[in-house]
Motif scaffolding. Structure first.
Motif, PDB file in Angstrom:
ATOM      1  N   ARG A   1       0.855  -1.178   0.000  1.00 45.40           N
ATOM      2  CA  ARG A   1       0.000   0.000   0.000  1.00 45.40           C
ATOM      3  C   ARG A   1       0.896   1.234   0.000  1.00 45.40           C
ATOM      4  O   ARG A   1       1.749   1.392   0.881  1.00 45.40           O
ATOM      5  N   ILE A   2       0.740   2.068  -1.013  1.00 39.80           N
ATOM      6  CA  ILE A   2       1.596   3.248  -1.157  1.00 39.80           C
ATOM      7  C   ILE A   2       1.319   4.236  -0.020  1.00 39.80           C
ATOM      8  O   ILE A   2       0.175   4.429   0.381  1.00 39.80           O
ATOM      9  N   GLY A   3       2.390   4.841   0.481  1.00 43.19           N
ATOM     10  CA  GLY A   3       2.242   5.861   1.503  1.00 43.19           C
ATOM     11  C   GLY A   3       2.569   5.379   2.908  1.00 43.19           C
ATOM     12  O   GLY A   3       2.581   6.155   3.848  1.00 43.19           O
ATOM     13  N   GLY A   4       2.846   4.096   3.039  1.00 39.96           N
ATOM     14  CA  GLY A   4       3.128   3.545   4.363  1.00 39.96           C
ATOM     15  C   GLY A   4       4.545   3.814   4.829  1.00 39.96           C
ATOM     16  O   GLY A   4       4.870   3.588   5.987  1.00 39.96           O
ATOM     17  N   GLY A   5       5.406   4.270   3.919  1.00 41.13           N
ATOM     18  CA  GLY A   5       6.790   4.511   4.307  1.00 41.13           C
ATOM     19  C   GLY A   5       7.614   3.242   4.279  1.00 41.13           C
ATOM     20  O   GLY A   5       7.133   2.179   3.895  1.00 41.13           O
ATOM     21  N   LEU A   6       8.869   3.396   4.715  1.00 45.14           N
ATOM     22  CA  LEU A   6       9.834   2.310   4.587  1.00 45.14           C
ATOM     23  C   LEU A   6       9.504   1.078   5.406  1.00 45.14           C
ATOM     24  O   LEU A   6       9.828  -0.034   5.037  1.00 45.14           O
ATOM     25  N   LEU A   7       8.880   1.284   6.551  1.00 41.72           N
ATOM     26  CA  LEU A   7       8.740   0.160   7.474  1.00 41.72           C
ATOM     27  C   LEU A   7       7.345  -0.445   7.505  1.00 41.72           C
ATOM     28  O   LEU A   7       6.966  -1.125   8.460  1.00 41.72           O
ATOM     29  N   SER A   8       6.563  -0.182   6.432  1.00 44.00           N
ATOM     30  CA  SER A   8       5.230  -0.778   6.445  1.00 44.00           C
ATOM     31  C   SER A   8       5.240  -2.104   5.698  1.00 44.00           C
ATOM     32  O   SER A   8       5.738  -2.187   4.576  1.00 44.00           O
ATOM     33  N   PRO A   9       4.739  -3.154   6.324  1.00 44.55           N
ATOM     34  CA  PRO A   9       4.740  -4.467   5.669  1.00 44.55           C
ATOM     35  C   PRO A   9       3.722  -4.530   4.534  1.00 44.55           C
ATOM     36  O   PRO A   9       2.835  -3.683   4.422  1.00 44.55           O
ATOM     37  N   ARG A  10       3.866  -5.557   3.700  1.00 44.09           N
ATOM     38  CA  ARG A  10       2.891  -5.793   2.637  1.00 44.09           C
ATOM     39  C   ARG A  10       1.559  -6.203   3.237  1.00 44.09           C
ATOM     40  O   ARG A  10       1.509  -6.671   4.369  1.00 44.09           O
ATOM     41  N   ILE A  11       0.502  -6.026   2.486  1.00 46.01           N
ATOM     42  CA  ILE A  11      -0.796  -6.525   2.946  1.00 46.01           C
ATOM     43  C   ILE A  11      -1.281  -7.593   1.976  1.00 46.01           C
ATOM     44  O   ILE A  11      -0.850  -7.643   0.818  1.00 46.01           O
ATOM     45  N   LYS A  12      -2.148  -8.454   2.468  1.00 44.31           N
ATOM     46  CA  LYS A  12      -2.667  -9.543   1.642  1.00 44.31           C
ATOM     47  C   LYS A  12      -3.597  -8.969   0.578  1.00 44.31           C
ATOM     48  O   LYS A  12      -4.424  -8.105   0.860  1.00 44.31           O
ATOM     49  N   THR A  13      -3.459  -9.474  -0.640  1.00 40.84           N
ATOM     50  CA  THR A  13      -4.372  -9.064  -1.706  1.00 40.84           C
ATOM     51  C   THR A  13      -5.654  -9.886  -1.576  1.00 40.84           C
ATOM     52  O   THR A  13      -5.617 -11.072  -1.279  1.00 40.84           O
ATOM     53  N   GLN A  14      -6.801  -9.206  -1.782  1.00 42.60           N
ATOM     54  CA  GLN A  14      -8.085  -9.889  -1.642  1.00 42.60           C
ATOM     55  C   GLN A  14      -8.665 -10.227  -3.020  1.00 42.60           C
ATOM     56  O   GLN A  14      -8.418  -9.521  -3.997  1.00 42.60           O
ATOM     57  N   LEU A  15      -9.461 -11.300  -3.058  1.00 42.42           N
ATOM     58  CA  LEU A  15     -10.129 -11.681  -4.294  1.00 42.42           C
ATOM     59  C   LEU A  15     -11.002 -10.510  -4.765  1.00 42.42           C
ATOM     60  O   LEU A  15     -11.719  -9.897  -3.957  1.00 42.42           O
ATOM     61  N   PHE A  16     -10.949 -10.206  -6.046  1.00 38.89           N
ATOM     62  CA  PHE A  16     -11.670  -9.073  -6.642  1.00 38.89           C
ATOM     63  C   PHE A  16     -11.383  -7.779  -5.868  1.00 38.89           C
ATOM     64  O   PHE A  16     -12.257  -6.924  -5.710  1.00 38.89           O
ATOM     65  N   ASN A  17     -10.158  -7.691  -5.365  1.00 44.61           N
ATOM     66  CA  ASN A  17      -9.718  -6.496  -4.646  1.00 44.61           C
ATOM     67  C   ASN A  17     -10.635  -6.144  -3.470  1.00 44.61           C
ATOM     68  O   ASN A  17     -10.774  -4.972  -3.113  1.00 44.61           O
ATOM     69  N   GLY A  18     -11.268  -7.158  -2.895  1.00 44.90           N
ATOM     70  CA  GLY A  18     -12.143  -6.922  -1.755  1.00 44.90           C
ATOM     71  C   GLY A  18     -13.579  -6.580  -2.143  1.00 44.90           C
ATOM     72  O   GLY A  18     -14.406  -6.292  -1.279  1.00 44.90           O
ATOM     73  N   TYR A  19     -13.889  -6.620  -3.448  1.00 41.60           N
ATOM     74  CA  TYR A  19     -15.253  -6.308  -3.895  1.00 41.60           C
ATOM     75  C   TYR A  19     -16.004  -7.574  -4.308  1.00 41.60           C
ATOM     76  O   TYR A  19     -16.939  -7.512  -5.119  1.00 41.60           O
ATOM     77  N   ALA A  20     -15.598  -8.713  -3.740  1.00 42.89           N
ATOM     78  CA  ALA A  20     -16.181 -10.001  -4.150  1.00 42.89           C
ATOM     79  C   ALA A  20     -17.688 -10.057  -3.892  1.00 42.89           C
ATOM     80  O   ALA A  20     -18.435 -10.594  -4.708  1.00 42.89           O
ATOM     81  N   ASP A  21     -18.145  -9.479  -2.780  1.00 46.01           N
ATOM     82  CA  ASP A  21     -19.580  -9.513  -2.469  1.00 46.01           C
ATOM     83  C   ASP A  21     -20.395  -8.832  -3.568  1.00 46.01           C
ATOM     84  O   ASP A  21     -21.479  -9.280  -3.921  1.00 46.01           O
ATOM     85  N   GLU A  22     -19.852  -7.746  -4.077  1.00 48.85           N
ATOM     86  CA  GLU A  22     -20.586  -6.991  -5.092  1.00 48.85           C
ATOM     87  C   GLU A  22     -20.484  -7.614  -6.484  1.00 48.85           C
ATOM     88  O   GLU A  22     -21.445  -7.588  -7.243  1.00 48.85           O
ATOM     89  N   VAL A  23     -19.297  -8.141  -6.836  1.00 47.30           N
ATOM     90  CA  VAL A  23     -19.099  -8.534  -8.245  1.00 47.30           C
ATOM     91  C   VAL A  23     -18.919 -10.034  -8.463  1.00 47.30           C
ATOM     92  O   VAL A  23     -18.882 -10.488  -9.605  1.00 47.30           O
TER      93      VAL A  23
END
Lengths: 320, 217
Positions: A285-307
């Motif tokens: 996630r952009i903007g977290g700076g040097l020490l921010s860990p990666r985050i898990k990617t979600q199916l359909f970018n987290g919009y699975a319920d809708e699409v």
């Protein structure tokens, strides 16, 4: 023999000392501002465009993404892919500065009752503008949260009046080598082309964005209008669109042409379907700076319920 | 200081100067970091920068023999170890950034990432191969290993090829930058091959044959 003559300048015309010195001061100042100008033209900073930033009057807030932490305006507008202005993510902000997004006409063609042209001003009036805060996941493994301002694409499609034959919509971007330095280089098959299936295009999440952060869309982000499909990888969102074409056959997008094994038509965000060369399971996630860990990617970018239901029964590994 | 000859003291000064010069890319990262100027994606920026400089140092190390072959000036060879070690230094920073800042020592994820993705595997292999070279770069081991030292250090050609490939497979579509490195590497290796070929023919054909021998490009 040459004999020096007495100077014939009357003493009244000799520049007084103060004027002379002021002139030097002035030149110094002018020289400085030229130098400062040269330096500032090298800075890929959003600050430069600050005086051109223009508020959009009259749009409504929506509940989409209201709990998300926004990526800063600075990051959204200085780090993105827009190959028409260069292949580096720092290129668009620098090379799109002189781009002219007005006047702008969009041509509507293909499987429609009647082909037509519509100006960007009229597109603004097709439907009330809304703010949609969406996650944006790039196929390269980074993501942002962006407060777009736009209208549902469904409204624009209704205005276009597609025929019953229209199964797909194609979005064609401007490719003007005079304004877009990147187009002079054949890295991609210009113009940039993207497409959606009709049901994807009509989905309420799909918008045509005309602004971000409450302001008119900056040139480098795809002015004057660009597609935003939040459950798909960012490259699906064609920028600076000039033609919308309805087709019966599935269109071939620019990235499919460039590398058919790596990019499919759907390009839905899916942590389980790896890009052949890099993983899609996590993102930065952009903007977290040097020490921010990666985050898990979600199916359909987290919009699975809708699409999710759009792809019921489809093999997402094959239809990537 | 003439171009052909160089005194020990001059060499020492030159080495000290180049040592500081080679630290500039690192200093630049710190400078940009303290000024919050590492772009919106600082981790990627550091990864790219350290990777690029590792590749540049490696190409510099590989350029010194061709310089000797073409010009006959041989003292730059004495700078080769330093260039090679700086390649290893930047490769270590590159790999450390990948392990730490990029993946937070998530070994599960990292091992999967390395195995499944060709560009990572290729870069990782290049790094692993360069470890024994860095470790045997001191005079003692150089002497002790004798002819085997030379054989071991032939691995540098493979490392360079893998390094360029690593970059090539990483880019999405615009291959212009990795292409530049590939061309430079090809030229540097091409010069070696050409001179080796020429030498072989001189030896085999004798002096007479060597004179009539036309260079084959």
């Amino acid at each position: 023999m040459y004999i020096a003559k007495k100077p014939d300048i009357p003493s009244s015309e000799i520049t007084p000392r103060e004027v002379f010195e002021n002139r030097r001061k002035f030149l110094k100042a002018a020289g400085f501002s030229v130098a400062a100008g040269a330096i500032s033209s090298m800075l890929p900073s959003a600050v430069l465009a600050a005086n051109e930033r223009q508020k959009i009057a009259g749009f409504s807030k929506t509940a989409y993404g209201k709990d998300e932490k926004l990526t800063s305006y600075e990051d959204v507008t200085t780090y993105n892919n827009f190959y028409e202005f260069g292949t580096d993510k720092g290129d668009p902000v620098v090379h799109a500065r002189l781009f002219k997004p007005r006047p702008w006409t969009v041509s509507i063609e293909g499987e429609v009752k009647k082909p037509k042209q519509i100006s960007i001003e009229d597109i603004f009036k097709i439907a009330p503008l809304e703010e949609r805060i969406y996650r944006m996941r790039c196929v390269e493994g980074w993501s942002m949260v962006i407060p777009w301002v736009g209208l549902p694409l469904a409204n624009l499609i209704k205005y276009a009046e597609p025929t019953a034959n229209a199964k797909y919509v194609e979005f064609i971007s401007l490719a003007d080598p005079r304004q877009m330095a990147g187009v002079r280089i054949p890295v991609l098959d210009w113009p940039y082309t993207e497409g959606l299936r009709m049901d994807e295009a009509m989905h309420p999440l799909t918008i045509m964005a005309v602004g971000l952060y409450g302001e008119v869309l900056p040139n480098q982000n795809g002015a004057p209008m660009r597609l935003v499909v939040p459950w798909k990888y960012g490259f699906k969102g064609g920028k600076s669109i000039v033609r919308i074409r309805f087709t019966e056959q599935m269109p071939v997008s620019t990235w499919m042409k460039a590398s058919p094994k790596e990019y499919g038509f759907y390009a839905n965000v899916n942590p389980k379907v790896s890009h052949p060369r890099w993983s899609q399971s996590s993102e930065r996630r952009i903007g977290g700076g040097l020490l921010s860990p990666r985050i898990k990617t979600q199916l359909f970018n987290g919009y699975a319920d809708e699409v999710g239901q759009l792809y019921a029964g489809m093999d997402l590994h094959k239809n990537f | 200081m003439t171009l052909r000859q160089i005194s020990r003291q001059q060499l020492f000064r030159l080495k000290a100067f180049l040592f500081l010069l080679a630290l500039l890319p690192l200093a630049r990262l710190f400078w940009l970091g303290f000024n919050d100027n590492l772009t919106a994606n600082p981790i990627e920026f550091i990864e790219r920068s350290t990777g690029t400089w590792a590749l540049i140092c490696l190409l510099v190390a590989l350029a010194l023999t061709p310089v000797r072959l073409v010009s006959g000036i041989s003292w730059p060879i004495q700078l080769r170890r330093m260039a090679g070690l700086f390649m290893f230094f930047y490769a270590c920073l590159h790999f450390a950034t990948y392990l730490w800042l990029d993946h937070w020592f998530d070994w599960n994820e990292i091992s999967k990432h390395i195995i499944e993705h060709p560009y990572v595997l290729v870069g990782f292999s290049a790094f692993v191969l360069s470890i024994p070279l860095a470790l045997t770069s001191n005079n003692t081991l150089m002497r002790r290993l004798g002819s085997r030292w030379k054989q071991l250090h032939y691995a540098v050609y493979l490392i360079a090829a893998l390094g360029v490939l690593h970059f090539w497979w990483l880019v999405k579509k615009d291959i212009r930058e990795p292409l530049v490195y590939a061309i430079i590497l090809a030229v540097l290796l091409g010069i070696r091959v050409y001179y080796r070929y020429k030498k072989y023919h001189v030896v085999n054909a004798g002096p007479k044959g060597a004179i009539s021998e036309k260079p084959i490009a």
